[in-house]
Design a protein around this motif. Structure first.
Motif, short mmCIF file in Angstrom:
data_model
loop_
_atom_site.label_atom_id
_atom_site.label_comp_id
_atom_site.label_asym_id
_atom_site.label_seq_id
_atom_site.Cartn_x
_atom_site.Cartn_y
_atom_site.Cartn_z
N HIS A 164 -5.53 2.62 3.03
CA HIS A 164 -5.27 1.19 3.26
C HIS A 164 -4.00 1.01 4.10
N GLU A 200 -5.10 4.23 -1.38
CA GLU A 200 -4.01 3.34 -0.97
C GLU A 200 -3.35 3.85 0.32
N TYR A 251 -3.85 -10.35 -2.01
CA TYR A 251 -4.90 -10.17 -1.00
C TYR A 251 -5.88 -11.35 -0.99
N GLU A 283 -9.45 -3.08 -4.86
CA GLU A 283 -8.37 -3.06 -5.86
C GLU A 283 -8.91 -3.52 -7.22
N GLU A 316 0.82 -1.21 0.00
CA GLU A 316 0.00 0.00 0.00
C GLU A 316 0.86 1.26 0.00
FE LIG Z 1 -4.97 -0.76 -1.59
#
Ligand SMILES: [Fe+2]
Ligand SMILES: [Fe+2]
Length: 171
Positions: A94, A91, A137, A160, A61
């Motif tokens: 995140h 991001e 992820y 994403e 991130e």
């Molecule tokens: Fe992200």
């Protein structure tokens, strides 16, 4: 007021947004603020695997945030500036969420200027970064032992994927 159960941020509006303006999580994660309970949101027990994946996610991130910030400043197209700026913000959020999960005091966003000045190569790099994030992820969600860690990874796969579509429709 509605609260996003992924990033814990509040949203003021007549109904919950389709996407969290902070972390991008989908509408299903919103609850009315009077129903929100943050027990267990950030005080999470991490086994070694979940901790390692959260640390790797934090790195991803941060790297994506500084790339998008760079791209937002270098491209001449207004659509590109706006796109990369909002992606950098999401991001960055995140990264802040993983920081809280990992109970870190601070995180560094290093200076980065190696992005292109052209829209298309940055879109291509965005696409491959989001692709890698989605795969990682998804794997991290599947192997997560802690339900909160699993939930965040699952939510971020969706976010994403939204980002991937934004680059795809421009390439
Ligand atoms: Fe992200
Ligand atoms: Fe959120």
């Amino acid at each position: 007021m509605f609260i996003c159960q992924i990033c814990s941020e509040a949203f003021i509006g007549l109904e919950a947004p389709s996407r969290c303006p902070f972390c991008g999580a989908f509408e299903k994660y919103f609850v009315e603020s009077t129903e929100y309970d943050d027990t267990g949101a950030w005080d999470v027990e991490l086994n070694d695997k979940d901790k390692a994946n959260a640390e790797k996610a934090l790195e991803v991130e941060i790297s994506n945030n500084i790339f998008y910030k760079c791209a937002s400043k270098k491209v001449s197209e207004l659509d590109g500036q706006k796109l990369f700026k909002i992606l950098a913000k999401v991001e960055g959020e995140h990264a802040a969420d993983w920081k809280k999960i990992l109970k870190l005091k601070k995180i560094d966003f290093p200076k980065y200027d190696k992005c292109s000045t052209e829209f298309k190569p940055n879109l291509e790099e965005s696409h491959s970064r989001e692709d890698r994030a989605i795969i990682f992820y998804g794997e991290a969600a599947a192997e997560a032992k802690n339900p909160r860690v699993k939930e965040i990874f699952q939510a971020f796969v969706e976010v994403e994927t939204d980002h991937l579509h934004l680059s795809e429709e421009r390439l």
